[in-house]
Design an enzyme around this catalytic site. Sequence first.
Site, PDB file in Angstrom:
ATOM      1  N   ASP A  73      45.467  33.860  39.304  1.00 51.59           N
ATOM      2  CA  ASP A  73      45.482  34.929  40.085  1.00 51.59           C
ATOM      3  C   ASP A  73      43.346  35.214  39.825  1.00 51.59           C
ATOM      4  O   ASP A  73      42.586  35.455  38.929  1.00 51.59           O
ATOM      5  CB  ASP A  73      45.469  36.765  40.155  1.00 51.59           C
ATOM      6  CG  ASP A  73      44.583  37.529  41.205  1.00 51.59           C
ATOM      7  OD1 ASP A  73      44.221  37.512  41.335  1.00 51.59           O
ATOM      8  OD2 ASP A  73      45.240  38.540  41.974  1.00 51.59           O
ATOM      9  N   ARG A 103      47.476  39.401  43.021  1.00 46.85           N
ATOM     10  CA  ARG A 103      48.477  40.641  42.235  1.00 46.85           C
ATOM     11  C   ARG A 103      48.116  41.371  44.006  1.00 46.85           C
ATOM     12  O   ARG A 103      48.757  42.109  44.097  1.00 46.85           O
ATOM     13  CB  ARG A 103      47.902  40.395  41.103  1.00 46.85           C
ATOM     14  CG  ARG A 103      48.518  39.535  40.425  1.00 46.85           C
ATOM     15  CD  ARG A 103      47.255  40.225  38.956  1.00 46.85           C
ATOM     16  NE  ARG A 103      45.818  40.099  38.746  1.00 46.85           N
ATOM     17  CZ  ARG A 103      45.507  41.077  39.101  1.00 46.85           C
ATOM     18  NH1 ARG A 103      45.453  42.039  37.833  1.00 46.85           N
ATOM     19  NH2 ARG A 103      43.591  41.023  38.886  1.00 46.85           N
TER      20      ARG A 103
END
Length: 161
Positions: A73, A103
């Site tokens: 991420d 996320r």
Amino acid sequence: MLEVIVKGQVVFVSEDGNYLMPGVYDIANQRDIAQLGAMPGRRLRMLKEVPASERIVFSPSGQIKHTVTVFTDTDCGFCQKFHQDIAEYNRLGIAVEYLAYPRAGMDSPVATDMQSVWCSSDRRRALTDAKSGATVPKIACANSVAKHREIGERIGLQGRR
């Protein structure tokens, strides 16, 4: 006890269905029993669903001794720190293959940024820029970010924002 996989997580259920345990730890051998059953093979099979063309790969210039697949991420502090050391991993003969895992979900600004990274003509540079806090130009295309996130969830990834 029977091993059951629920939403990517291993749980153990008694044969009569009266008892459920989220995990079993072998104290004598210091290992998580769930990592010995069906889940490791399932993870490998699912990772094979992602072709090399959908991964962002940082490879050593010499011999590859090990390959690590990382769900990442661009907004994750640990992910950013890990990426700062990518040249050292490569120097040690470790190839790193990135898959996307926004996320905060697919409707988040991070997901949009990650889609732009995966749509970039130079995905390695775009990923490095995004992880460094630089603005990545918004680009839309058919991309695999949602597919990567879904696979991550199916194999039990729990990174949360």
